[in-house]
Structures are given as C-alpha cells and as structure tokens.
Design a protein around this motif. Structure first.
Motif, PDB file in Angstrom:
ATOM      1  N   PHE A 227     136.354  65.989  11.364  1.00 42.43           N
ATOM      2  CA  PHE A 227     137.274  66.930  12.010  1.00 42.43           C
ATOM      3  C   PHE A 227     137.581  68.103  11.084  1.00 42.43           C
ATOM      4  O   PHE A 227     137.562  69.272  11.509  1.00 42.43           O
ATOM      5  CB  PHE A 227     138.559  66.196  12.385  1.00 42.43           C
ATOM      6  N   MET A 228     137.832  67.809   9.824  1.00 43.24           N
ATOM      7  CA  MET A 228     138.127  68.871   8.873  1.00 43.24           C
ATOM      8  C   MET A 228     136.913  69.776   8.662  1.00 43.24           C
ATOM      9  O   MET A 228     137.052  70.998   8.553  1.00 43.24           O
ATOM     10  CB  MET A 228     138.589  68.283   7.539  1.00 43.24           C
ATOM     11  N   SER A 229     135.718  69.183   8.630  1.00 39.15           N
ATOM     12  CA  SER A 229     134.504  69.986   8.488  1.00 39.15           C
ATOM     13  C   SER A 229     134.326  70.931   9.665  1.00 39.15           C
ATOM     14  O   SER A 229     133.928  72.091   9.494  1.00 39.15           O
ATOM     15  CB  SER A 229     133.278  69.068   8.375  1.00 39.15           C
ATOM     16  N   ALA A 230     134.638  70.440  10.877  1.00 37.50           N
ATOM     17  CA  ALA A 230     134.533  71.288  12.066  1.00 37.50           C
ATOM     18  C   ALA A 230     135.520  72.449  12.003  1.00 37.50           C
ATOM     19  O   ALA A 230     135.191  73.588  12.373  1.00 37.50           O
ATOM     20  CB  ALA A 230     134.781  70.456  13.326  1.00 37.50           C
ATOM     21  N   LEU A 231     136.724  72.185  11.520  1.00 32.57           N
ATOM     22  CA  LEU A 231     137.718  73.252  11.374  1.00 32.57           C
ATOM     23  C   LEU A 231     137.259  74.284  10.352  1.00 32.57           C
ATOM     24  O   LEU A 231     137.363  75.499  10.586  1.00 32.57           O
ATOM     25  CB  LEU A 231     139.065  72.666  10.942  1.00 32.57           C
ATOM     26  N   PHE A 232     136.762  73.812   9.222  1.00 31.66           N
ATOM     27  CA  PHE A 232     136.265  74.735   8.196  1.00 31.66           C
ATOM     28  C   PHE A 232     135.106  75.572   8.736  1.00 31.66           C
ATOM     29  O   PHE A 232     135.025  76.776   8.448  1.00 31.66           O
ATOM     30  CB  PHE A 232     135.815  73.964   6.957  1.00 31.66           C
ATOM     31  N   LEU A 233     134.229  74.945   9.499  1.00 30.26           N
ATOM     32  CA  LEU A 233     133.098  75.681  10.067  1.00 30.26           C
ATOM     33  C   LEU A 233     133.592  76.756  11.025  1.00 30.26           C
ATOM     34  O   LEU A 233     133.098  77.894  11.003  1.00 30.26           O
ATOM     35  CB  LEU A 233     132.162  74.721  10.791  1.00 30.26           C
ATOM     36  N   GLY A 234     134.571  76.408  11.860  1.00 27.85           N
ATOM     37  CA  GLY A 234     135.119  77.391  12.796  1.00 27.85           C
ATOM     38  C   GLY A 234     135.743  78.577  12.086  1.00 27.85           C
ATOM     39  O   GLY A 234     135.487  79.735  12.448  1.00 27.85           O
ATOM     40  N   PHE A 235     136.553  78.312  11.068  1.00 32.84           N
ATOM     41  CA  PHE A 235     137.194  79.397  10.325  1.00 32.84           C
ATOM     42  C   PHE A 235     136.169  80.202   9.534  1.00 32.84           C
ATOM     43  O   PHE A 235     136.293  81.432   9.406  1.00 32.84           O
ATOM     44  CB  PHE A 235     138.259  78.842   9.371  1.00 32.84           C
TER      45      PHE A 235
END
Length: 251
Positions: A227-235
C-alpha cells in the motif's frame, strides 16, 4: 545493553574520524558559517523524514507486536526467522540503487527528466528481477536452508516465506520512489504516504495476525508495504508530471 550501545557509538565515531574526514574535502570541505534562517529551513525540510523514521519503525514492527500479543514466543521466533529474509531483496537492490542516487539528483537538477525516468525504471526492473529470483530460490531451498541454519522446522511456512520476500520487493520499491520524491524536493508527500500506511497497518495487522498467525503477520506486513509503495508511486508520477510542465513553461 549499555556496553553494546556504547561500543556502537564508539565505532561510529571512529568511522567518522578516519573515513568520513578524508572524504569531506572532496565535497568542498566543512564550513561552520550559517544563519538561523538557513538552519530553520533545513530543519523544516528534513522534518517529514525525521517523522517518517518513527512511523516506519511502527510499520516494520507492527506484525511482531501483534504476534507477541496473541501467540507464544515460539511462533514469534519462527516469524523472526522468516522476516529477516524481507531485507535480502532490499539489500541486493541497494547495491545497484545507492551508487546512482547522486546520478539521479544530477539528472534532475540538469532537467534531464528523460534520463531521470530511465534510471528509475531500470532500478524498478532490477527490483523485480531480484525479487523473482529470491522468491524462486526460497520456494526451492529456503525452508530447508533456514531450518538448518536456525534449527527450526519451517515445513509449513513456505508460503509465508514467499509472502515475506514479496514485501522485501515492495520495500526496495518504495525506498527508490522515496529517493526520487526527495530529489524532486517534495518530501512532505512522503509523510502523507507513511501516515496513511500507519493507519492501515493499525487496522489490518491485529485482525490478520490474530486469525492466521504467522501467515497473517506476513500478509499484513506485505499489504502495508505494498500500500505504501502504491502511494509513493502515485505521488512520484504526480510530482514528476507537474515538475515537467513547470520546466517546459520556464523554457
């Protein structure tokens, strides 16, 4: 404990004096001239990274806390053996990542966005390859090798081991994207990512761990890091596109 911490502090001091002191000159030397405003700006820029260190500590250890609460020390010990393997992927990926951090920063400062993106994509490919190789190796040899080294029976934990290795890939991925976001000077976005992940971890980890024991702890940690990786990718994508447009307008 006090002796161990003292020895660690002395070791760091020796490395600082012997190794780092020789390298400082290559970066322009040391200057103690500063102002309050400069120090204030530096502290504010580094604040989210400081807070993230504490948030990450909770995210990393939440599964252990939950296992310790709901199960015995033997179950926690088995998970600790598996959990160590999560850092194997990250360790191998770091061998490629750490040397190119300065290159990434240089390309971004020179507005070579294409080169910047290519390096990031190349590193993501490396992470995927390393993760795949580690999972394949773990599936074939991980259980007997770890069982031999640590003297525990891991026959029933092959799936949990592979899940933990997936979390290692996610860890390497989010760290890469975090470096990219920091290079772009949008480090406050990383605080949002870590903060939201803490909330998810707090809600999911106790439930899955209590119900599925070691597999639940492994899955909850992987879900949190994914989940955190997906957030970092989005940002990362958002800031990259935004900064690219700003650079075009300046030209």
């Amino acid at each position: 404990m006090a002796i161990a911490l003292g020895a660690l502090a002395v070791t760091y001091l020796i490395v600082l004096c012997i190794v780092d002191s020789r390298l400082i000159g290559r970066f322009g030397g040391v200057s103690f001239h500063t102002t309050f405003m400069r120090q204030k700006g530096l502290l504010l820029e580094g604040l989210p990274l400081f807070v993230n260190a504490f948030l990450n500590a909770y995210i990393i250890n939440a599964s252990k806390y939950a296992l310790d609460k709901y199960y015995d020390s033997e179950t926690l010990g088995i998970f600790n053996v598996l959990y160590m393997m999560a850092f194997v992927v990250n360790m191998f990926a770091s061998f490629v990542l750490k040397p190119i951090i300065s290159v990434l920063a240089e390309k971004y400062v020179k507005q070579d966005i294409s080169g910047f993106v290519k390096l990031v994509v190349r590193q993501i490919v490396v992470i995927l390859l390393v993760t795949s190789v580690c999972i394949a190796g773990a599936w074939l040899l991980g259980v007997p090798v770890l069982g031999f080294l640590f003297g525990v029976d891991l026959t029933n934990y092959k799936g949990a081991l592979c899940v933990v290795l997936i979390s290692g890939g996610f860890t390497a991925l989010y760290q890469l994207l975090q470096y990219g976001i920091i290079i772009m000077r949008h480090q406050y976005s990383t605080f949002v990512c870590c903060g939201l992940t803490v909330v998810l971890t707090y809600l999911v980890t106790p439930v899955l761990t209590k119900r599925y024991a070691v597999m639940g702890a492994s899955a909850s940690y992987t879900i949190s890091i994914g989940f955190m990786s997906a957030l970092f990718l989005g940002f990362f994508i958002y800031h990259l596109q935004k900064d690219r447009k700003q650079m075009k307008h300046r030209d």
